[in-house]
Write a protein that holds these residues in place. Sequence first.
Motif, PDB file in Angstrom:
ATOM      1  N   ALA A  69      54.261  47.363  30.187  1.00 23.46           N
ATOM      2  CA  ALA A  69      54.927  46.514  29.192  1.00 23.46           C
ATOM      3  C   ALA A  69      56.307  46.071  29.659  1.00 23.46           C
ATOM      4  CB  ALA A  69      55.042  47.254  27.861  1.00 23.46           C
ATOM      5  N   ASN A  70      57.017  46.977  30.348  1.00 20.10           N
ATOM      6  CA  ASN A  70      58.389  46.683  30.767  1.00 20.10           C
ATOM      7  C   ASN A  70      58.495  46.222  32.214  1.00 20.10           C
ATOM      8  OD1 ASN A  70      60.363  47.619  28.467  1.00 20.10           O
ATOM      9  ND2 ASN A  70      58.782  49.207  28.572  1.00 20.10           N
ATOM     10  N   GLN A  71      57.357  45.972  32.840  1.00 19.56           N
ATOM     11  CA  GLN A  71      57.373  45.547  34.245  1.00 19.56           C
ATOM     12  C   GLN A  71      57.981  44.149  34.386  1.00 19.56           C
ATOM     13  OE1 GLN A  71      53.530  45.045  36.115  1.00 19.56           O
ATOM     14  NE2 GLN A  71      54.273  45.963  38.003  1.00 19.56           N
ATOM     15  N   LYS A  72      58.893  44.040  35.329  1.00 21.27           N
ATOM     16  CA  LYS A  72      59.511  42.740  35.604  1.00 21.27           C
ATOM     17  C   LYS A  72      58.541  41.859  36.393  1.00 21.27           C
ATOM     18  CE  LYS A  72      63.227  44.397  33.748  1.00 21.27           C
ATOM     19  NZ  LYS A  72      63.536  44.048  32.343  1.00 21.27           N
ATOM     20  N   GLY A 158      49.525  48.058  27.462  1.00 16.86           N
ATOM     21  CA  GLY A 158      50.696  47.645  28.234  1.00 16.86           C
ATOM     22  C   GLY A 158      50.699  46.154  28.522  1.00 16.86           C
ATOM     23  N   ILE A 159      49.526  45.612  28.874  1.00 21.83           N
ATOM     24  CA  ILE A 159      49.423  44.170  29.136  1.00 21.83           C
ATOM     25  C   ILE A 159      49.750  43.367  27.872  1.00 21.83           C
ATOM     26  CG2 ILE A 159      47.803  42.310  29.685  1.00 21.83           C
ATOM     27  CD1 ILE A 159      46.387  44.273  31.565  1.00 21.83           C
ATOM     28  N   THR A 160      49.252  43.855  26.737  1.00 22.63           N
ATOM     29  CA  THR A 160      49.520  43.180  25.463  1.00 22.63           C
ATOM     30  C   THR A 160      51.001  43.226  25.108  1.00 22.63           C
ATOM     31  OG1 THR A 160      47.309  43.793  24.681  1.00 22.63           O
ATOM     32  CG2 THR A 160      48.899  43.069  23.030  1.00 22.63           C
ATOM     33  N   LEU A 161      51.602  44.421  25.260  1.00 18.09           N
ATOM     34  CA  LEU A 161      53.016  44.576  24.911  1.00 18.09           C
ATOM     35  C   LEU A 161      53.941  43.909  25.919  1.00 18.09           C
ATOM     36  CD1 LEU A 161      53.115  48.300  23.677  1.00 18.09           C
ATOM     37  CD2 LEU A 161      53.187  46.209  22.295  1.00 18.09           C
ATOM     38  N   HIS A 162      53.402  43.541  27.088  1.00 16.38           N
ATOM     39  CA  HIS A 162      54.219  42.854  28.081  1.00 16.38           C
ATOM     40  C   HIS A 162      54.751  41.519  27.543  1.00 16.38           C
ATOM     41  CE1 HIS A 162      55.687  42.031  32.099  1.00 16.38           C
ATOM     42  NE2 HIS A 162      55.071  40.861  32.115  1.00 16.38           N
ATOM     43  N   HIS A 163      54.034  40.968  26.577  1.00 16.30           N
ATOM     44  CA  HIS A 163      54.444  39.691  25.976  1.00 16.30           C
ATOM     45  C   HIS A 163      55.131  39.890  24.623  1.00 16.30           C
ATOM     46  CE1 HIS A 163      52.059  37.721  29.087  1.00 16.30           C
ATOM     47  NE2 HIS A 163      51.053  38.528  28.770  1.00 16.30           N
ATOM     48  N   THR A 168      60.781  45.561  20.926  1.00 17.31           N
ATOM     49  CA  THR A 168      59.551  46.359  20.927  1.00 17.31           C
ATOM     50  C   THR A 168      59.394  47.086  22.256  1.00 17.31           C
ATOM     51  OG1 THR A 168      58.465  44.797  19.431  1.00 17.31           O
ATOM     52  CG2 THR A 168      57.040  46.274  20.701  1.00 17.31           C
ATOM     53  N   LYS A 169      59.656  46.379  23.349  1.00 18.10           N
ATOM     54  CA  LYS A 169      59.576  47.011  24.669  1.00 18.10           C
ATOM     55  C   LYS A 169      60.576  48.161  24.785  1.00 18.10           C
ATOM     56  CE  LYS A 169      58.153  42.800  27.141  1.00 18.10           C
ATOM     57  NZ  LYS A 169      58.522  41.865  28.206  1.00 18.10           N
ATOM     58  N   LYS A 170      61.745  47.985  24.182  1.00 17.33           N
ATOM     59  CA  LYS A 170      62.771  49.037  24.238  1.00 17.33           C
ATOM     60  C   LYS A 170      62.311  50.280  23.483  1.00 17.33           C
ATOM     61  CE  LYS A 170      67.014  50.442  25.226  1.00 17.33           C
ATOM     62  NZ  LYS A 170      67.013  51.766  24.605  1.00 17.33           N
ATOM     63  N   VAL A 171      61.648  50.087  22.361  1.00 17.87           N
ATOM     64  CA  VAL A 171      61.121  51.222  21.596  1.00 17.87           C
ATOM     65  C   VAL A 171      60.091  51.991  22.435  1.00 17.87           C
ATOM     66  CG1 VAL A 171      59.705  51.886  19.610  1.00 17.87           C
ATOM     67  CG2 VAL A 171      61.538  50.216  19.327  1.00 17.87           C
ATOM     68  N   VAL A 172      59.199  51.265  23.094  1.00 22.85           N
ATOM     69  CA  VAL A 172      58.185  51.900  23.930  1.00 22.85           C
ATOM     70  C   VAL A 172      58.840  52.642  25.088  1.00 22.85           C
ATOM     71  CG1 VAL A 172      56.178  51.497  25.412  1.00 22.85           C
ATOM     72  CG2 VAL A 172      56.444  50.187  23.307  1.00 22.85           C
ATOM     73  N   SER A 173      59.865  52.041  25.680  1.00 20.57           N
ATOM     74  CA  SER A 173      60.585  52.675  26.785  1.00 20.57           C
ATOM     75  C   SER A 173      61.291  53.951  26.325  1.00 20.57           C
ATOM     76  CB  SER A 173      61.610  51.694  27.365  1.00 20.57           C
ATOM     77  OG  SER A 173      62.338  52.300  28.414  1.00 20.57           O
ATOM     78  N   ASP A 174      61.918  53.900  25.151  1.00 21.01           N
ATOM     79  CA  ASP A 174      62.591  55.091  24.615  1.00 21.01           C
ATOM     80  C   ASP A 174      61.581  56.194  24.309  1.00 21.01           C
ATOM     81  OD1 ASP A 174      65.032  53.847  24.795  1.00 21.01           O
ATOM     82  OD2 ASP A 174      65.116  53.245  22.685  1.00 21.01           O
ATOM     83  N   LEU A 175      60.417  55.803  23.810  1.00 17.78           N
ATOM     84  CA  LEU A 175      59.363  56.785  23.532  1.00 17.78           C
ATOM     85  C   LEU A 175      58.908  57.443  24.836  1.00 17.78           C
ATOM     86  CD1 LEU A 175      57.497  58.001  21.392  1.00 17.78           C
ATOM     87  CD2 LEU A 175      55.917  56.110  21.789  1.00 17.78           C
ATOM     88  N   SER A 176      58.793  56.643  25.893  1.00 18.70           N
ATOM     89  CA  SER A 176      58.419  57.168  27.199  1.00 18.70           C
ATOM     90  C   SER A 176      59.455  58.180  27.695  1.00 18.70           C
ATOM     91  CB  SER A 176      58.286  56.016  28.206  1.00 18.70           C
ATOM     92  OG  SER A 176      58.098  56.502  29.510  1.00 18.70           O
ATOM     93  N   ASP A 177      60.731  57.842  27.543  1.00 20.40           N
ATOM     94  CA  ASP A 177      61.795  58.765  27.962  1.00 20.40           C
ATOM     95  C   ASP A 177      61.740  60.068  27.167  1.00 20.40           C
ATOM     96  OD1 ASP A 177      62.677  56.904  29.779  1.00 20.40           O
ATOM     97  OD2 ASP A 177      64.248  56.097  28.463  1.00 20.40           O
ATOM     98  N   HIS A 282      58.894  54.546  42.777  1.00 25.25           N
ATOM     99  CA  HIS A 282      58.902  53.490  41.768  1.00 25.25           C
ATOM    100  C   HIS A 282      58.114  53.962  40.547  1.00 25.25           C
ATOM    101  CE1 HIS A 282      58.634  49.570  39.924  1.00 25.25           C
ATOM    102  NE2 HIS A 282      59.396  49.062  40.891  1.00 25.25           N
ATOM    103  N   LYS A 283      58.780  54.000  39.381  1.00 25.22           N
ATOM    104  CA  LYS A 283      58.137  54.532  38.175  1.00 25.22           C
ATOM    105  C   LYS A 283      56.917  53.725  37.776  1.00 25.22           C
ATOM    106  CE  LYS A 283      59.186  56.264  33.535  1.00 25.22           C
ATOM    107  NZ  LYS A 283      60.221  56.459  32.491  1.00 25.22           N
TER     108      LYS A 283
END
Length: 407
Positions: A69-72, A158-163, A168-177, A282-283
């Motif tokens: 989701a957060n991939q550049k 992840g593909i869906t949340l990429h858009h 929303t991406k920040k919430v998913v990233s914080d949950l991952s952390d 690379h994460k």
Amino acid sequence: MNQNPSLLARVASGSLVLQILAGIILGVILATFSTSAATQVSFLGSLFVEALKAVAPILVFILVASSIANQKKNTQTNMRPIIGLYLVGTLAAALTAVAFSFAFPTTLLLAGGVEGSNPPQGIAEVLNTLLFKIVDNPVNALLTGNYIGILAWAVGLGITLHHASESTKKVVSDLSDGVTKIVRFVIRFAPIGIFGLVSGTIAETGFDALAGYAQLLAVLVGAMLFIALVVNPIIVYLKIRRNPYPLVLKCLRESGVTAFFTRSSAANIPVNMALCEELKLHKDTYSVSIPLGATINMGGAAITITVLTLAAANTLGIQVDFLTAVLLSVVAAVSACGASGVAGGSLLLIPLACGLFGISNDVAMQVVAVGFIIGVVQDSAETALNSSTDVVFTAAACEAAEAKENS
């Protein structure tokens, strides 16, 4: 004013590998002098393994979904070369097992059948099972530790949340952390857990049960050591063009030791994730490659399937030519990719390989029983090889890609 850190703080910041080594030594000492006490503390090992199994599915699901989701844009994840290394490594392991079996032919003292076992009847059934695991209900996949299903749903989410929006991406990233921090906390208890595992295992089995299978174990473990210390380093060297042993030995020390005692590739996923982070990989790459490796990178399983199947053929007086043995190695490599990520998962694939030589299912299941008898060593060594190789190949692919970018 500076204050001396507390004992708990010093332990938490100390070397985890040294603490695990201390746990192993204390476990052996306790089991040697007091079997009853060792049996009583064995629950610590079971508790640690269950904790790892509990956090691993949600860790894989969240990390994979978050990384995608957060991939550049235009980010290189190196998954194609990693998958290539996984497949080459597994096939090389099976071929090595064939060579060891021909060089040191072994026979088996067949034991009784294995009650309640339900081995697959062919490669088609293995592939069919894998396909149905992909479309498993996501909640059921998390509950049962179906990592193929977990990966499929995580990739899709992840593909869906990429858009999705940045918030929303920040919430998913914080949950991952947050999940990652919980995993680190669980891993810090590895020395205590391994102390319990070693104590309980030695108290329960001792080493008497293994004496009658010394040659078989020597062939199995010898082939696995050859892969870990010779074949894998050669593969890594061809990839990164430098001395591979610092990386290989570090992975064996910090991933292989833990996997040896947990006997579960799935349970060792959090340990491998932490090691990849320590190696500064690379994460976006290791969050996918590590759980995928726990499913398809099964060099140790391929060795187990090949060696035990050829030992069964020798026991029954079946002549196996080299080309047929090579075919077996291919079947073993493919079948190993369908092995479960839990202790003993590869053993139920032995009847499938035995079918190549017309060995009846009843006899094949007796071979499986032998596998369970020696499993205290065989399955531990197999898991250590499988799990540590996941990190070795991921790190090699990442380093090769980085060197290519810098050249």
